[in-house]
Structure formats: structure tokens, C-alpha cells
Design a protein around this motif. Structure first.
Motif, short mmCIF file in Angstrom:
data_model
loop_
_atom_site.label_atom_id
_atom_site.label_comp_id
_atom_site.label_asym_id
_atom_site.label_seq_id
_atom_site.Cartn_x
_atom_site.Cartn_y
_atom_site.Cartn_z
N ASN A 236 0.83 -1.18 0.08
CA ASN A 236 0.29 -0.01 -0.02
C ASN A 236 0.75 1.37 -0.06
OD1 ASN A 236 -2.46 1.79 0.28
ND2 ASN A 236 -1.59 2.03 2.62
N LEU A 237 0.76 1.99 -0.93
CA LEU A 237 1.32 3.31 -1.00
C LEU A 237 0.76 4.28 -0.26
CD1 LEU A 237 3.66 4.99 -2.36
CD2 LEU A 237 2.48 5.44 -4.22
N ARG A 238 1.34 4.90 0.69
CA ARG A 238 0.80 5.86 1.90
C ARG A 238 0.81 7.30 1.35
NH1 ARG A 238 2.62 5.10 8.14
NH2 ARG A 238 3.98 6.98 7.61
N ALA A 239 1.99 7.59 0.81
CA ALA A 239 2.35 9.10 0.37
C ALA A 239 3.36 8.87 -0.46
CB ALA A 239 2.37 9.77 1.70
N THR A 240 3.39 10.20 -1.31
CA THR A 240 4.47 10.44 -2.08
C THR A 240 5.10 11.67 -1.93
OG1 THR A 240 3.14 11.50 -3.99
CG2 THR A 240 3.55 8.93 -4.01
N PHE A 241 6.65 12.05 -2.15
CA PHE A 241 7.28 13.16 -1.78
C PHE A 241 8.37 13.31 -3.04
CE2 PHE A 241 5.60 11.14 2.17
CZ PHE A 241 5.23 11.98 2.61
N ASN A 242 8.60 14.66 -3.13
CA ASN A 242 9.49 14.99 -4.30
C ASN A 242 10.77 15.50 -3.44
OD1 ASN A 242 9.09 17.61 -3.04
ND2 ASN A 242 7.98 18.50 -4.66
N ASN A 243 10.93 15.10 -2.11
CA ASN A 243 12.11 15.54 -1.61
C ASN A 243 12.36 14.73 -0.31
OD1 ASN A 243 11.87 17.46 1.07
ND2 ASN A 243 10.67 18.21 -0.97
N VAL A 244 13.52 14.41 0.13
CA VAL A 244 13.74 13.45 1.47
C VAL A 244 13.43 14.17 2.34
CG1 VAL A 244 15.68 12.57 2.64
CG2 VAL A 244 15.72 12.48 0.31
N ASN A 245 13.52 15.37 2.97
CA ASN A 245 13.05 16.19 3.92
C ASN A 245 11.71 16.05 4.15
OD1 ASN A 245 16.08 16.84 4.42
ND2 ASN A 245 15.74 18.75 3.48
N ASP A 246 11.07 16.44 3.22
CA ASP A 246 9.55 16.21 3.46
C ASP A 246 9.00 14.93 3.95
OD1 ASP A 246 9.22 19.00 3.06
OD2 ASP A 246 8.28 18.79 1.07
N ALA A 247 9.67 13.72 3.35
CA ALA A 247 9.40 12.50 3.44
C ALA A 247 9.53 12.18 5.00
CB ALA A 247 10.38 11.77 2.71
N ILE A 248 10.76 12.74 5.51
CA ILE A 248 11.21 12.51 6.93
C ILE A 248 10.18 13.16 7.85
CG2 ILE A 248 13.17 12.88 8.45
CD1 ILE A 248 14.80 12.19 6.54
N THR A 249 9.79 14.47 7.47
CA THR A 249 8.69 15.17 8.35
C THR A 249 7.50 14.20 8.52
OG1 THR A 249 9.93 17.28 7.77
CG2 THR A 249 7.61 17.18 8.66
N HIS A 250 7.13 13.60 7.32
CA HIS A 250 6.06 12.87 7.36
C HIS A 250 6.04 11.74 8.06
CE1 HIS A 250 2.46 10.50 5.92
NE2 HIS A 250 3.29 9.49 5.75
N LEU A 251 7.16 11.01 8.01
CA LEU A 251 7.35 9.65 8.94
C LEU A 251 7.50 9.93 10.17
CD1 LEU A 251 10.14 8.11 6.50
CD2 LEU A 251 7.90 7.41 6.78
N GLN A 252 8.02 11.35 10.73
CA GLN A 252 8.11 11.60 12.01
C GLN A 252 6.76 11.68 12.70
OE1 GLN A 252 10.63 14.89 11.82
NE2 GLN A 252 12.72 13.76 12.22
N GLU A 253 6.02 12.42 11.99
CA GLU A 253 4.45 12.74 12.49
C GLU A 253 3.60 11.57 12.31
OE1 GLU A 253 1.00 15.74 11.53
OE2 GLU A 253 2.86 15.98 10.45
N TYR A 254 3.66 10.53 11.20
CA TYR A 254 2.55 9.47 10.92
C TYR A 254 3.26 8.04 11.32
CZ TYR A 254 -0.21 13.15 8.94
OH TYR A 254 -0.72 14.34 8.83
N GLY A 255 4.52 8.15 11.53
CA GLY A 255 4.87 6.78 11.94
C GLY A 255 5.68 6.05 10.84
N PRO A 256 6.68 4.93 11.12
CA PRO A 256 7.22 4.39 9.99
C PRO A 256 6.26 3.52 9.11
CG PRO A 256 7.29 3.25 12.18
CD PRO A 256 6.56 4.39 12.21
N VAL A 257 7.10 3.17 7.96
CA VAL A 257 6.34 2.21 6.84
C VAL A 257 7.59 1.00 6.93
CG1 VAL A 257 5.26 4.15 5.75
CG2 VAL A 257 7.52 3.65 5.15
N ASP A 258 6.86 0.06 6.07
CA ASP A 258 7.51 -1.21 5.89
C ASP A 258 8.67 -0.87 4.68
OD1 ASP A 258 6.48 -3.11 7.52
OD2 ASP A 258 4.54 -2.89 6.18
N ILE A 259 8.42 0.03 3.78
CA ILE A 259 9.31 0.09 2.61
C ILE A 259 9.35 1.86 2.35
CG2 ILE A 259 10.03 -0.42 0.29
CD1 ILE A 259 7.90 -2.79 0.48
#
Length: 242
Positions: free
Chosen positions: A29-52
Motif C-alpha cells: 500500500n502506497l501511503r504517500a509520495t514526496f519530491n524530496n527526502v526532507n518532506d518525507a522524513i517530516t511525514h514519517l516522524q509525524e505519522y509513523g514508520p512504513v515497511d518500505i
């Protein structure tokens, strides 16, 4: 078992392509997409980790190799998707679980997902081999109920609470739906069969059409979205030649 994921790529068409492929790939399941690493990390910090985490390598500001150490804190598997073949050594040096060359071939993506699912399933079996029970929040603020994994037949998510049906009784918990689902989905004995139901494969008596018959006599509908993953679980337990 369905793996959760995010994708990072600075090219919009590349994000669209991998999103389309993942939507056609069972077990992820694709939870979200991002165009840069920093925004992705912000999302992961807020919503929790993913498998991949699927990540491009050549990107401005922070590229995929530079961002590997930060990303791997929030995922079990980092899979690079890149148009360049010559980053393989660096990618695997950073602990990458996979390396997909663009344009991504769907069959290769499916193979990658299946490999990672096998790794995750083995890891979760080992993780829960020692863990026999969990505590869930009870009806009052400071009450907790001990529930043995081996006793859970299935659970049902309702509007503001969850029913946990065990071999002996029914427990009610007001723990967050997402949290309980995440915990149970990590256990190899449990599988989601519908929007509101997750069952223990140990108490599945038989399947007829799209109905799951449990050993306690109850019959639960298998939702269309979950049928493929459910069928795959059953096939793994079938006798050879079936």
C-alpha cells in the motif's frame, strides 16, 4: 500481509509511474509520495514508520544516498528506484534492500515486493514467538485488559470502540483503531479480511466463496479489497497438488 510504503522522487512523472505500478501490485500500500527526502522524513516522524521507502537517488539538496541513514530509521526496507545503474555499490553499502532501474518493470517490482514480504513474515514470526499476550485499554481511563494472542478469534472495529472476540468471551477496548490494527497486522497469525474485521488464521474453519467461517460458528464477509492477499495466505497453507 500488506506492506506499507512511501515513494520519494523529484520527478513528478516518476512518482506517478511508481504510484500506478504499486496500485496494481498486491501486498503493498502506497501511503504517500514526496519530491524530496526532507518532506518525507517530516511525514514519517509525524505519522509513523512504513515497511518500505522507495527512493530516487539523484535529487537536489539531499540525494537518496545521503538521506539513507535518516530514512532507515523510519522503515524496514529502503529500495532505490533510479535511472542510473552505477549507484548499486553505494546503495547496498548504505543497507538498501533493493535496486530498481527506471523505467521500472512491473514484474521486477512484484518480485521485489514478494521477497520483502517473505523477509517481513519471517521477522514477525520470530518477533512474536516469545510474545504471548498484549495489554489493551479497558472501559475506564486507567484500566487495562490482558489478551492472549492465541485466544483471539477475530476483532471487529466499530464507531468508537473495538470488540475483541476470544475463545472465552468478548472484550471491549477504546484504544485507537489504527494502533491496534498496526499491532495485530504485525502478528503473523492475523489477517485483515474487511474494513472492520481482522481474523486469526488459527480459528478459520473454512472458506466458501467470499465468506470466512470461524470455529466459533460465526461467518464473516471477505471484502473485495482484501481477497487477493487473503487467498495468497490460504495458498501457502495448502497441501501440495491442491
Amino acid at each position: 500481509m500488506e506492506l506499507t510504503s512511501i515513494a520519494i522522487d523529484d520527478e513528478p512523472h516518476a512518482l506517478s509511474d511508481i504510484g500506478d505500478l504499486l496500485s496494481l501490485t498486491p501486498g503493498v500500500n502506497l501511503r504517500a509520495t514526496f519530491n524530496n527526502v526532507n518532506d518525507a522524513i517530516t511525514h514519517l516522524q509525524e505519522y509513523g514508520p512504513v515497511d518500505i521507502v522507495f527512493c530516487d537517488i539523484s535529487m537536489p539538496v539531499t540525494d537518496g544516498i545521503e538521506g539513507a541513514k535518516m530514512l532507515k530509521v523510519y522503515c524496514d526496507h529502503l529500495v532505490y528506484s533510479t535511472a542510473h545503474r552505477n549507484y548499486g555499490e553505494e546503495a547496498f553499502h548504505e543497507g538498501a534492500s533493493g535496486y530498481l532501474v527506471k523505467p521500472i518493470i512491473h514484474e521486477r517490482l512484484i518480485e521485489q515486493i514478494e521477497q520483502l514480504k517473505e523477509i517481513q513474515e519471517k521477522s514477525r514470526r520470530e518477533e512474536y514467538s516469545e510474545k504471548k499476550f498484549a495489554f489493551v485499554r479497558g472501559k475506564t481511563k486507567h484500566s487495562f485488559i490482558r489478551v492472549f494472542y492465541q485466544d483471539i478469534v477475530y476483532f471487529e472495529a466499530l464507531l468508537n470502540h473495538i470488540k475483541i472476540i476470544t475463545t472465552e468471551n468478548t472484550e471491549i477496548t477504546y484504544v485507537g483503531l489504527k494502533q491496534l490494527e498496526r499491532d495485530l497486522m504485525r502478528h503473523p497469525d492475523f489477517i485483515r479480511i474487511g474494513k472492520s474485521h481482522m481474523i486469526s488464521i488459527n480459528y478459520l474453519k473454512k472458506v466458501e466463496g467470499y465468506m470466512a467461517f470461524m470455529t466459533n460458528g460465526e461467518c464473516l464477509s471477505i471484502g473485495e479489497k482484501y481477497r487477493h492477499a487473503f487467498t495468497e495466505i490460504l495458498r501457502k497453507g495448502m497441501l501440495s497438488g491442491s
